[in-house]
Structure formats: C-alpha cells, structure tokens
Scaffold this motif. Structure first.
Motif, PDB file in Angstrom:
ATOM      1  N   PRO A 172       0.811  -1.222   0.000  1.00  0.00           N
ATOM      2  CA  PRO A 172       0.000   0.000   0.000  1.00  0.00           C
ATOM      3  C   PRO A 172       0.844   1.272   0.000  1.00  0.00           C
ATOM      4  O   PRO A 172       0.336   2.335  -0.308  1.00  0.00           O
ATOM      5  N   ILE A 225       3.183   4.025  -1.350  1.00  0.00           N
ATOM      6  CA  ILE A 225       3.551   4.551  -2.660  1.00  0.00           C
ATOM      7  C   ILE A 225       4.933   5.181  -2.604  1.00  0.00           C
ATOM      8  O   ILE A 225       5.803   4.887  -3.410  1.00  0.00           O
ATOM      9  N   VAL A 229      -3.482  10.185  -9.993  1.00  0.00           N
ATOM     10  CA  VAL A 229      -3.837   8.884  -9.429  1.00  0.00           C
ATOM     11  C   VAL A 229      -3.248   7.771 -10.276  1.00  0.00           C
ATOM     12  O   VAL A 229      -2.687   6.800  -9.751  1.00  0.00           O
ATOM     13  N   ARG A 231      -0.523   5.000  -9.061  1.00  0.00           N
ATOM     14  CA  ARG A 231      -0.733   3.557  -9.188  1.00  0.00           C
ATOM     15  C   ARG A 231       0.485   2.895  -9.819  1.00  0.00           C
ATOM     16  O   ARG A 231       0.785   1.740  -9.555  1.00  0.00           O
ATOM     17  N   TYR A 237       0.338   6.597   0.743  1.00  0.00           N
ATOM     18  CA  TYR A 237      -0.061   5.204   0.704  1.00  0.00           C
ATOM     19  C   TYR A 237      -1.523   5.092   0.291  1.00  0.00           C
ATOM     20  O   TYR A 237      -2.264   6.062   0.315  1.00  0.00           O
ATOM     21  N   TRP A 238      -1.899   3.881  -0.105  1.00  0.00           N
ATOM     22  CA  TRP A 238      -3.277   3.586  -0.494  1.00  0.00           C
ATOM     23  C   TRP A 238      -4.047   3.120   0.724  1.00  0.00           C
ATOM     24  O   TRP A 238      -3.556   2.324   1.518  1.00  0.00           O
ATOM     25  N   LYS A 239      -5.259   3.601   0.866  1.00  0.00           N
ATOM     26  CA  LYS A 239      -6.186   3.100   1.874  1.00  0.00           C
ATOM     27  C   LYS A 239      -7.488   2.854   1.138  1.00  0.00           C
ATOM     28  O   LYS A 239      -8.253   3.770   0.882  1.00  0.00           O
ATOM     29  N   ASN A 250      -9.282   2.624  -2.075  1.00  0.00           N
ATOM     30  CA  ASN A 250      -8.962   3.203  -3.381  1.00  0.00           C
ATOM     31  C   ASN A 250      -8.600   4.681  -3.251  1.00  0.00           C
ATOM     32  O   ASN A 250      -8.558   5.399  -4.237  1.00  0.00           O
ATOM     33  N   LYS A 251      -8.326   5.135  -2.041  1.00  0.00           N
ATOM     34  CA  LYS A 251      -7.979   6.540  -1.791  1.00  0.00           C
ATOM     35  C   LYS A 251      -6.483   6.656  -1.501  1.00  0.00           C
ATOM     36  O   LYS A 251      -5.874   5.760  -0.921  1.00  0.00           O
ATOM     37  N   VAL A 252      -5.906   7.793  -1.880  1.00  0.00           N
ATOM     38  CA  VAL A 252      -4.507   8.082  -1.563  1.00  0.00           C
ATOM     39  C   VAL A 252      -4.479   8.899  -0.286  1.00  0.00           C
ATOM     40  O   VAL A 252      -5.161   9.909  -0.172  1.00  0.00           O
ATOM     41  N   LYS A 253      -3.697   8.444   0.673  1.00  0.00           N
ATOM     42  CA  LYS A 253      -3.549   9.143   1.943  1.00  0.00           C
ATOM     43  C   LYS A 253      -2.103   9.600   2.088  1.00  0.00           C
ATOM     44  O   LYS A 253      -1.189   8.977   1.559  1.00  0.00           O
TER      45      LYS A 253
END
Length: 181
Positions: A33, A35, A62, A66, A138-140, A142-145
C-alpha cells in the motif's frame, strides 16, 4: 417434504500425486500500500504527532501513483488560511496522460484534514517552532492518503547519535545472527 432416498452426497478429495498431496497454487501477493516514503525526514527531524490526511488529486496523478511514480524527498506542508497544502511533492506524469492537458508534476496539492487537526497543526507550528512534513503516501482502499507529522529539526550532535544508534543496532543483529548459528 424432501425425499431423502434421492439425495446423494459427494466428497471432494484433495488432489494427490502418487498418494502424496499436491502443492496448492500460491495466491499472488497484494501490492504494497505504500507509494512513497520520505526517509530523509526521519533522519533530519524528531517526529512528534502524526496525522493521516486525504489528498485532492487529479486523474492523471492517481494513475501515476498507481504506477509508483511519486516522490516526497523535498516536500513540506504549508498551513495557510486554515487549509493545509502539500508543496514540493513530485508526481511524474505517465507518457500516456491525455495530450490536451499540461501536467505539472510539482503542483500544489490540497490536504484534507478535520478542522480541529488543522487548528492543532497551526498552533504547534506558530507557537512551538515546529514544522509539518509529509512522511509517506499510501493507499487506503482506493484513496490516496498522506501521513504527515509535526516535527522539530535535529541538531548535528543529534544526527550523530542517531547514526551511532543505528550502527549499534546493525552490529547487534549481526552478532546475534552469528551466535544463533
């Protein structure tokens, strides 16, 4: 009423080869997760409070994230007019990004936090002389945090102590590994 004489059960046996059970196919590992990380921040600063912030991104950003094309090396968080912004983060656009839009990899991105979190950050930055830095993307779902932290800068002797402690941990692991053989 069900006629019980017509119901048959079939047992499914595991696959075998010459009487031995066959190996099951391994499931592919899920991608990490994380990035991007700001490793330099942990060395340059003493970290205090951590927060999780959402990010306001465009579609091409986005897609690039990915593909793992994000960097936080020189990024910092700007708190202005009761809002938080991520400056200096580099998200390299893919070559297949739409041709009718000029992608700016270093654009300012808005961070999404609760009002009380922003107020706490603003108070700490103004009064205590701390700064706010991004630690990781990081991914949580389908959202980027973005994980951000309140931090204070380390002095040169603190950095030396961190290096010394890190080397000691590495040597200790090496000794324990040889001892356990």
């Amino acid at each position: 009423m069900v006629n019980s004489s017509k119901i048959t059960t079939r047992l499914i046996e595991p696959a075998t080869y010459n009487g031995a059970p066959m190996a099951q196919k391994k499931k592919p590992k899920a991608p990490s997760p994380v990035i991007a990380q700001n490793r330099r921040a942990r060395f340059e600063y003493t970290l205090h409070e951590r927060y999780e912030a959402g990010m306001e991104l465009m579609g091409w950003e986005v897609k690039s994230l990915r593909d793992g094309k994000g960097q936080l090396s020189d990024a910092y968080v700007l708190l202005q007019n009761g809002e938080a912004f991520l400056l200096g983060a580099n998200i390299t656009p893919l070559k297949t990004v739409s041709t009718h839009y000029v992608a700016d990899p270093q654009r300012t991105r808005k961070l999404l936090l609760h009002r009380n979190e922003i107020d706490r950050l603003i108070g700490a930055v103004q009064q205590k002389g701390q700064t706010c830095i991004p630690l990781s993307l990081y991914w949580k779902g389908n959202k980027v945090k973005c994980e951000i932290a309140l931090a204070s800068g380390k002095k040169q002797h603190d950095k030396r102590a961190s290096i010394k402690e890190r080397d000691w941990r590495r040597d200790k692991q090496r000794v324990m590994k040889q001892y356990n053989r």
